[in-house]
Design a protein around this motif. Structure first.
Motif, mmCIF file in Angstrom:
data_model
loop_
_atom_site.group_PDB
_atom_site.id
_atom_site.type_symbol
_atom_site.label_atom_id
_atom_site.label_comp_id
_atom_site.label_asym_id
_atom_site.label_seq_id
_atom_site.Cartn_x
_atom_site.Cartn_y
_atom_site.Cartn_z
ATOM 1 N N TYR A 92 0.838 -1.193 0.000
ATOM 2 C CA TYR A 92 0.000 0.000 0.000
ATOM 3 C C TYR A 92 0.875 1.246 0.000
ATOM 4 O O TYR A 92 2.027 1.220 0.436
ATOM 5 N N GLN B 15 0.636 5.398 1.268
ATOM 6 C CA GLN B 15 -0.093 6.421 2.009
ATOM 7 C C GLN B 15 0.590 7.747 1.741
ATOM 8 O O GLN B 15 1.630 8.064 2.334
ATOM 9 N N SER C 163 -5.262 8.762 2.610
ATOM 10 C CA SER C 163 -5.476 7.424 3.121
ATOM 11 C C SER C 163 -4.599 6.419 2.391
ATOM 12 O O SER C 163 -3.791 6.777 1.545
ATOM 13 N N LEU C 164 -4.773 5.168 2.731
ATOM 14 C CA LEU C 164 -3.989 4.111 2.117
ATOM 15 C C LEU C 164 -4.597 3.714 0.786
ATOM 16 O O LEU C 164 -5.813 3.559 0.666
ATOM 17 N N LEU D 272 -4.099 0.757 -2.283
ATOM 18 C CA LEU D 272 -3.473 -0.511 -2.626
ATOM 19 C C LEU D 272 -2.689 -0.359 -3.918
ATOM 20 O O LEU D 272 -3.224 0.115 -4.921
ATOM 21 N N PRO E 281 5.191 -1.720 9.792
ATOM 22 C CA PRO E 281 5.358 -0.374 10.344
ATOM 23 C C PRO E 281 5.486 0.710 9.289
ATOM 24 O O PRO E 281 5.370 1.889 9.605
#
Lengths: 115, 113
Positions: free
Chosen positions: A35, A37, A42-43, A45, A108
């Motif tokens: 993904y 960001q 937002s994230l 894909l 992370p």
């Protein structure tokens, strides 16, 4: 849930260069995802990375720009190629796991800044 | 393709206040629904999920969410927030037979002590 690590955690790169991000999982998983960001967003894909097959890219993302490798069931890499400042983002890998078949757990992230 | 809308960009609360974050999705079929939380400096964590059954689901840290199918909504609630609930909250959905998650824009929640 799986424990996911990513390397590097952050990097500052010059435009025109490439960066390879590693994602390591502490257990074997079938499905891995990458993904992006972007700052303040937002994230999104980028692609699905399955072992033993080509990655499947979402609309707007292409293999030449974001090549992905998935050599085994615990590891994947995402390369951001020919970088521009617009590629400055956090890149995250995720895996499917947990008590439900569709739960995803995230690494992370790798914070990339392109100058 | 599905899309997810989160109504609030930034919510500021005092401790002990109640929290409700709105989430609506657009998709014609059956979906799985999730709320993720990202605490400052930490990675994204699964807060709660809905696959089927009781539309009121309970997650970690006292959070709950209610799926209202007729409204295509999956709102997150907590009766009494704490300073440690300061975080960014993301609603996400995927179709029932697809792993691809679509995320909302996120809501930043700031809890004042």
């Amino acid at each position: 849930s799986a424990v996911i690590s990513q390397k590097p955690s952050r990097d500052i790169c010059q435009r025109g260069t490439s960066l390879t991000i590693q994602c390591q999982v502490d257990s074997q998983v079938t499905m891995m995802f990458w993904y992006r960001q972007q700052p303040g967003q937002s994230l999104t894909l980028i692609a699905t990375a399955n072992q033993g097959s080509e990655a499947t890219y979402e609309s707007g993302f292409v293999i030449d720009k974001f090549p992905i490798s998935r050599p085994n069931l615990t590891f994947s890499t995402l390369t951001v190629s020919n970088m521009s400042p617009e590629d400055s983002s956090i890149y995250l890998c995720s895996v499917v796991g947990g008590t439900g078949p569709y739960e995803q757990y995230f690494g992370p992230g790798t914070r990339l800044t392109v100058t | 393709a599905q899309s997810v809308s989160q109504h609030n960009h930034h919510v500021i609360l005092s401790e002990a206040a109640s929290l409700e974050l709105g989430c609506n999705y657009s998709y014609g079929g059956t979906v799985n629904l999730f709320w993720y939380v990202q605490y400052p400096g930490q990675h994204l964590q699964l807060l709660l999920k809905y696959f089927s059954g009781d539309p009121l689901v309970k997650g970690i840290k006292g959070f709950e969410a209610e799926f209202i199918k007729s409204k295509f909504s999956f709102n997150l609630r907590k009766p009494s927030v704490q300073w440690s609930d300061t975080a960014e909250y993301f609603c996400a959905v995927n179709p029932i037979n697809d792993y691809k998650l679509s995320f909302g824009a996120g809501t930043t929640v700031t809890v004042r002590a």
